[in-house]
Design an enzyme around this catalytic site. Structure first.
Site, short mmCIF file in Angstrom:
data_model
loop_
_atom_site.label_atom_id
_atom_site.label_comp_id
_atom_site.label_asym_id
_atom_site.label_seq_id
_atom_site.Cartn_x
_atom_site.Cartn_y
_atom_site.Cartn_z
N LYS A 124 0.84 -1.19 0.00
CA LYS A 124 0.00 0.00 0.00
C LYS A 124 0.88 1.25 0.00
O LYS A 124 1.92 1.29 0.69
CB LYS A 124 -0.91 -0.02 1.23
CG LYS A 124 -1.98 1.06 1.27
CD LYS A 124 -2.88 0.85 2.49
CE LYS A 124 -3.96 1.90 2.61
NZ LYS A 124 -4.83 1.69 3.79
N SER A 199 -9.62 1.70 3.07
CA SER A 199 -8.81 2.46 2.14
C SER A 199 -7.79 1.63 1.38
O SER A 199 -7.17 2.10 0.43
CB SER A 199 -8.06 3.55 2.91
OG SER A 199 -7.18 2.97 3.87
N SER A 223 -9.76 -0.82 7.27
CA SER A 223 -9.27 -0.60 5.91
C SER A 223 -8.61 -1.81 5.27
O SER A 223 -8.30 -1.77 4.09
CB SER A 223 -8.28 0.58 5.90
OG SER A 223 -8.95 1.79 6.17
#
Length: 544
Positions: A124, A199, A223
């Site tokens: 990420k 996210s 997330s």
């Protein structure tokens, strides 16, 4: 199906990607890749190997049935085919083939391999990498290259893992759909008209579409777990402190954790073991001993008719009440019945404080973010706006660099911390957090694990909730309490609801006591291996 994909768009969506590598590398037959799940096992291999890409990759490399170069070429081919529709990655490494060749040379010299040798990992983009940009999905850090690797990334590299690239996210982790990225909107591999969740939507979509084998995400209020549910993959949020946060761009420091995605429970457990442990660079990282999660899974005896006999499971009543889609409730109750078939005793348990978690979380997370994001002022970090005096430089740099969602949360947090409102909001939210921790402890004293949906619904359409932030925030109600309590949780696909061309996956959330990830992985692995009539491969790649 591949025919349902949108027409390919330009790969220029990669801000810093080796476009020529994705467009012009040699095409490769996917049979070599698919063999990872069907290779014969050695006498010492166990049931865990049958579902683990990582363990089967190691066997294939050591037995010379597959080279690392072949493996990387196959994944790059899939990336080239799927990325124009998915947009999972913001950056792709330009050294993948070189690293693969170095690994092949090492194997040919019969040198010892690390436990993650050849494993292709997505990271990420709010987790720092020294050899690729780390933007946090924000224009304020456009092109920023950290001078160091996050501890989790360093450990992966030291154990032989290969970082494929940096995955898309909601800006600084603030969002539930990946639509709040400053660069692009990621699509769900099960239906490209729907969101992948957030996210960590890019990391979840990349694993779901098999663009990488496993990936790292961050979980502040769900997330990792919510996108795992939306994309039909396994998502693991460890106990707060189990994994070092050094190199993770801070959103809410008392809630943030680095988590793992995999296409199987075994792979998520192997990745977690690789990145766990105390780190002197992170004062909040725990010195708690890290068990060998792979061995815990390998010790499971599937010859028993009731492998989970005696396990006490609590189904959280507040998570299957009004406000949850009927289809999701039906799937979760079906998962509970499957656990009973495996020998568990399942009963409903009430957590009266459960509904208080959502407002408490958003006050605390926004307050901490207003402090953490003050460092992005155009001087110490990020892009700098032209200005004649200091205050204008600060204001203009932040106004141009931050997106609307980030600005809104900063304002919310600053308000909650301001004089006259601190006691009414921030202090009270901390008191609620204490109540939530106690309620979870009471429930887990009486049950081995707790279960719930990971989200009130399956993946919804892109743009459906973008202009209704309250509805989007309400989608986090199943996950935020776990972060407030600092507990571990595992999400794995357990069924489908109607939607898209092949249905939409639903994730089951399993919650355990602090530092009890081993139990969650063991239960999750048994559940996964005994679940019938469910193959969680998205239509985007099903025809391969």
């Amino acid at each position: 199906m591949l025919s349902t994909m949108h027409p390919p768009r330009s790969l220029s969506c990669f801000p810093s990607s080796p476009i020529s590598l994705l467009r012009h590398h040699t095409s490769f037959n996917f049979k070599a890749l698919s063999s990872l799940s069907t290779q014969p096992l050695t006498p010492t291999d166990t049931q865990a190997s049958q579902s683990s890409q990582i363990l089967n990759l190691r066997h294939s490399l050591l037995s010379r049935k597959l080279t690392a170069t072949q493996l990387v070429n196959s994944f790059l081919t899939r990336l080239r085919l799927t990325e124009p529709s998915l947009k999972s990655f913001l950056h792709v490494s330009d050294s993948l083939l070189r690293q693969a060749q170095e690994l092949d040379d090492k194997i040919n010299r019969n040198e010892e391999l690390g436990p993650l040798a050849g494993v292709l990992v997505g990271v990420k983009d709010n987790i720092c990498t020294s050899d690729m940009p780390s933007t946090g999905g924000s224009r304020v850090l456009d092109g920023y290259r950290p001078p160091f690797d996050a501890t989790a990334v360093r450990k992966i590299k030291e154990q032989g893992g290969i970082i494929v690239g940096k995955t898309n996210l909601d800006e600084f982790g603030m969002g539930s759909t990946t639509e709040a990225s400053a660069y692009q909107v990621t699509a769900n591999p099960w239906d490209v008209s729907r969101v992948p969740g957030g996210s960590s939507g890019g990391s979840a979509a990349a694993v779901s579409a098999r663009q990488c084998m496993v990936s790292l995400g961050s979980d502040t209020g769900g997330s990792v777990r919510q996108p795992a549910s939306f994309c039909g993959v396994v998502g693991l949020k460890p106990t707060y402190g189990r994994v070092s946060r050094f190199g993770l761009m801070a959103y809410a420091s008392s809630l943030d954790v680095i988590g793992c995605f995999g296409s199987s429970v075994a792979d998520a457990g192997i990745l977690l073991h690789a990145i766990s442990g105390h780190d002197r660079l992170d004062a909040t990282s725990s010195k708690q001993e890290v068990p060998d999660f792979t061995s815990l899974i390998s010790s499971i005896n599937f010859s028993e008719s009731k492998p989970l006999k005696g396990l006490r499971v609590g189904l959280i009543r507040e998570t299957i009440d009004e406000g949850v889609d009927h289809g999701v409730t039906t799937v979760i109750r079906g998962a509970a019945s499957h656990l009973e078939e495996l020998g568990c005793s399942v009963s409903e348990v009430s957590l009266p404080s459960f509904s208080l978690g959502l407002p408490s979380y958003y006050i605390l997370a926004s307050s901490e973010s207003s402090s953490n994001l003050s460092r992005y002022d155009g001087v110490r970090y990020g892009n700098q706006a032209a200005a004649d005096e200091l205050n204008s430089l600060y204001g203009d740099s932040r106004a141009k660099g931050f997106g609307n969602e980030v600005k809104m949360r900063i304002l919310m947090g600053t308000y909650a911390l301001s004089a006259g409102y601190y006691d009414a909001y921030y202090k009270r939210a901390q008191q609620v957090r204490t109540i939530i921790r106690k309620s979870f402890k009471t429930a887990l004293d009486e049950h081995d694990i707790l279960i719930s949906p990971a989200s009130p619904s399956a993946a919804y359409k892109i743009g459906e909730k973008k202009n209704d932030p309250l509805a989007m925030y309400a989608g986090d109600i199943m996950t935020v309490n776990v972060n407030l309590a600092g507990l571990p949780a595992l999400v794995l696909p357990c069924g489908f609801v109607e939607g898209g061309s092949a249905g939409l996956p639903v994730g089951l959330q399993m919650i355990g006591a602090a530092f009890d990830e081993g139990k969650l992985l063991k239960v999750g692995h048994i559940f996964e291996q005994t679940l019938k009539n469910s193959r969680f491969v998205p239509p985007l790649i099903a025809d391969e």
